[in-house]
Design an enzyme around this catalytic site. Structure first.
Site, PDB file in Angstrom:
ATOM      1  N   HIS A   1      -7.428  17.041   2.176  1.00  0.00           N
ATOM      2  CA  HIS A   1      -6.943  17.918   3.250  1.00  0.00           C
ATOM      3  C   HIS A   1      -5.947  18.912   2.669  1.00  0.00           C
ATOM      4  O   HIS A   1      -5.605  18.846   1.482  1.00  0.00           O
ATOM      5  CB  HIS A   1      -6.333  17.106   4.398  1.00  0.00           C
ATOM      6  CG  HIS A   1      -5.096  16.336   4.043  1.00  0.00           C
ATOM      7  ND1 HIS A   1      -5.068  15.352   3.090  1.00  0.00           N
ATOM      8  CD2 HIS A   1      -3.823  16.398   4.546  1.00  0.00           C
ATOM      9  CE1 HIS A   1      -3.854  14.834   3.018  1.00  0.00           C
ATOM     10  NE2 HIS A   1      -3.068  15.468   3.885  1.00  0.00           N
TER      11      HIS A   1
ATOM     12  N   HIS B   1      -2.728  19.689   3.250  1.00  0.00           N
ATOM     13  CA  HIS B   1      -1.274  19.544   3.115  1.00  0.00           C
ATOM     14  C   HIS B   1      -0.896  19.756   1.652  1.00  0.00           C
ATOM     15  O   HIS B   1      -1.635  19.348   0.737  1.00  0.00           O
ATOM     16  CB  HIS B   1      -0.818  18.160   3.603  1.00  0.00           C
ATOM     17  CG  HIS B   1      -0.725  18.068   5.102  1.00  0.00           C
ATOM     18  ND1 HIS B   1      -0.844  16.903   5.809  1.00  0.00           N
ATOM     19  CD2 HIS B   1      -0.511  19.055   6.038  1.00  0.00           C
ATOM     20  CE1 HIS B   1      -0.710  17.150   7.111  1.00  0.00           C
ATOM     21  NE2 HIS B   1      -0.518  18.446   7.271  1.00  0.00           N
TER      22      HIS B   1
ATOM     23  N   ASP C   1       1.018  18.542  -0.545  1.00  0.00           N
ATOM     24  CA  ASP C   1       1.104  17.485  -1.564  1.00  0.00           C
ATOM     25  C   ASP C   1      -0.268  17.041  -2.061  1.00  0.00           C
ATOM     26  O   ASP C   1      -0.363  16.183  -2.936  1.00  0.00           O
ATOM     27  CB  ASP C   1       1.906  16.283  -1.031  1.00  0.00           C
ATOM     28  CG  ASP C   1       1.380  15.712   0.273  1.00  0.00           C
ATOM     29  OD1 ASP C   1       0.962  16.512   1.140  1.00  0.00           O
ATOM     30  OD2 ASP C   1       1.371  14.479   0.429  1.00  0.00           O
ATOM     31  N   HIS C   2      -1.330  17.653  -1.524  1.00  0.00           N
ATOM     32  CA  HIS C   2      -2.684  17.316  -2.002  1.00  0.00           C
ATOM     33  C   HIS C   2      -3.371  18.504  -2.690  1.00  0.00           C
ATOM     34  O   HIS C   2      -4.438  18.342  -3.260  1.00  0.00           O
ATOM     35  CB  HIS C   2      -3.540  16.807  -0.830  1.00  0.00           C
ATOM     36  CG  HIS C   2      -3.016  15.513  -0.266  1.00  0.00           C
ATOM     37  ND1 HIS C   2      -3.635  14.307  -0.484  1.00  0.00           N
ATOM     38  CD2 HIS C   2      -1.900  15.244   0.460  1.00  0.00           C
ATOM     39  CE1 HIS C   2      -2.931  13.337   0.105  1.00  0.00           C
ATOM     40  NE2 HIS C   2      -1.875  13.891   0.682  1.00  0.00           N
TER      41      HIS C   2
ATOM     42  N   HIS D   1      -5.964  12.279  10.719  1.00  0.00           N
ATOM     43  CA  HIS D   1      -4.675  12.763  10.230  1.00  0.00           C
ATOM     44  C   HIS D   1      -4.274  13.967  11.088  1.00  0.00           C
ATOM     45  O   HIS D   1      -5.011  14.350  11.990  1.00  0.00           O
ATOM     46  CB  HIS D   1      -4.819  13.105   8.742  1.00  0.00           C
ATOM     47  CG  HIS D   1      -3.530  13.301   8.016  1.00  0.00           C
ATOM     48  ND1 HIS D   1      -2.443  12.503   8.210  1.00  0.00           N
ATOM     49  CD2 HIS D   1      -3.157  14.229   7.078  1.00  0.00           C
ATOM     50  CE1 HIS D   1      -1.453  12.923   7.432  1.00  0.00           C
ATOM     51  NE2 HIS D   1      -1.864  13.969   6.743  1.00  0.00           N
TER      52      HIS D   1
ATOM     53  N   ASP E   1      -5.088  11.148   3.727  1.00  0.00           N
ATOM     54  CA  ASP E   1      -4.111  10.446   4.541  1.00  0.00           C
ATOM     55  C   ASP E   1      -4.763  10.098   5.873  1.00  0.00           C
ATOM     56  O   ASP E   1      -5.554  10.875   6.386  1.00  0.00           O
ATOM     57  CB  ASP E   1      -2.911  11.352   4.825  1.00  0.00           C
ATOM     58  CG  ASP E   1      -2.202  11.823   3.560  1.00  0.00           C
ATOM     59  OD1 ASP E   1      -2.606  11.468   2.451  1.00  0.00           O
ATOM     60  OD2 ASP E   1      -1.238  12.609   3.690  1.00  0.00           O
TER      61      ASP E   1
ATOM     62  N   HIS F   1       0.321   6.555  -1.971  1.00  0.00           N
ATOM     63  CA  HIS F   1       0.886   7.559  -1.076  1.00  0.00           C
ATOM     64  C   HIS F   1       2.185   7.034  -0.446  1.00  0.00           C
ATOM     65  O   HIS F   1       2.402   7.105   0.758  1.00  0.00           O
ATOM     66  CB  HIS F   1      -0.139   7.962   0.011  1.00  0.00           C
ATOM     67  CG  HIS F   1       0.188   9.280   0.675  1.00  0.00           C
ATOM     68  ND1 HIS F   1       0.946   9.358   1.818  1.00  0.00           N
ATOM     69  CD2 HIS F   1      -0.134  10.556   0.357  1.00  0.00           C
ATOM     70  CE1 HIS F   1       1.069  10.624   2.185  1.00  0.00           C
ATOM     71  NE2 HIS F   1       0.418  11.372   1.305  1.00  0.00           N
TER      72      HIS F   1
END
Ligand SMILES: [Zn+2]
Length: 308
Positions: free
Chosen positions: A65, A67, A69-70, A145, A216, A274
């Site tokens: 996805h 976000h 941090d990915h 998510h 997530d 995570h």
């Protein structure tokens, strides 16, 4: 028994904010000679180097996805591929919305990339097979998510069957193609009209293995239908059970929930990651998960876990 390589190197097992010495999400999944990159948090290229992952073997990148941090490691990694004069195409699997901003960023340097990016955009549709080779197939599964998110299942195709030489010696000598058919699980029809039954002259030696990446997401027991019998499940465990409500409201999971899903799904191994930066140690996550599912491991960066 000698299984061909199928293992995952953890490049980042932290969550959104930096801390506790952990980095944002990224993994290198090795299968035979192939390396698949799963998520690409900030600084992923540094850790690919540090952990000696053969990054020129990466031809597919699977993004769960959008976000930060990915994905924030993608511009740097792709720029480095360009500086290394990479020529081979790379495929990026991702929810819709990444292509535009990434292309914009990559073009700001005034050069076009030395290689082609093939985009496979996932558009809120249901589960779907997105890639396959002779040995492996990859399915994208929608997760729950805050924004459009996909888990990925990497499933081996059946391994070739082993020939039982003694049993086969009772039949006339076979040619190369006939032997290949046997290994693929087919009966062989001889010119004489005789049939060599596959089940008599071959045996299954290696079970097909599978790896699921589940980050997530909120916990849902219904995922167990699709995860049933997986060899290894990586499930996010951002929080411990005493922050279950926070996990719900932020669309994340706890270590206990990850373990409950692993148990319901009858997977062989559970890897959890995570982790929120609020936790200096992740041993409590492992303890909490192991109380429900003994084969649970809180992953560590730089470690490689075999899918078996
Ligand atoms: Zn997220």
């Amino acid at each position: 028994m000698n299984y061909p390589k199928f293992e995952v190197t953890i490049l980042g097992c932290g969550s959104a904010t930096p801390g506790a010495g952990r980095h944002p999400s990224a993994q290198a999944l090795h299968h035979f000679q192939d390396v698949f990159l799963i998520d690409c948090g900030e600084g992923t290229q540094d850790r690919l180097k540090e952990f000696d992952v053969k990054w020129n073997r990466i031809n597919q990148i699977f993004i769960s996805h959008l976000h930060g941090d990915h994905i924030f490691g993608l511009p740097g990694l792709l720029s480095t591929f360009h500086l290394n004069r990479r020529e081979r195409k790379i495929q990026i699997f991702s929810p819709t919305g990444l292509r535009g901003p990434l292309e914009f960023l990559l073009q700001t340097g005034g050069e076009s990339l030395s290689f082609e990016i093939e985009w496979v955009e996932l558009n809120h549709e249901g589960s779907k097979k997105v890639w396959e080779s002779d040995r492996l197939e990859v399915e994208a599964i929608p997760l729950d998510h805050r924004i459009s998110t996909y888990g990925y299942i990497f499933k081996e195709k059946e391994h070739p069957r082993s020939i039982l030489v003694e049993e086969l010696s009772r039949f006339p000598k076979l040619n190369h193609l006939q032997l290949r058919s046997l290994k693929l699980g087919l009966d062989v029809h001889l010119e004489s009209g005789e049939i060599i039954p596959n089940a008599v002259v071959t045996e299954k030696k290696l079970e097909a293995r599978s790896y699921a990446y589940w980050s997530d997401t909120r916990y849902h027991s219904e995922y167990s239908t699709i995860l049933s019998g997986m060899t290894a499940l990586y499930h996010e465990a951002t929080f411990l059970d005493n922050l279950k409500d926070k996990a719900q409201s932020t669309y994340h999971s706890t270590a206990k929930e990850a373990a409950e899903l692993a148990k319901l799904s009858h997977v062989k191994t559970l890897l959890i990651g995570h982790f929120s930066s609020r936790y200096a140690s992740i041993m409590d996550h492992q303890k909490e998960a192991q109380q429900i599912f003994p084969q649970a491991f809180a992953v560590e960066e730089g470690k490689t876990y075999v899918v078996l």
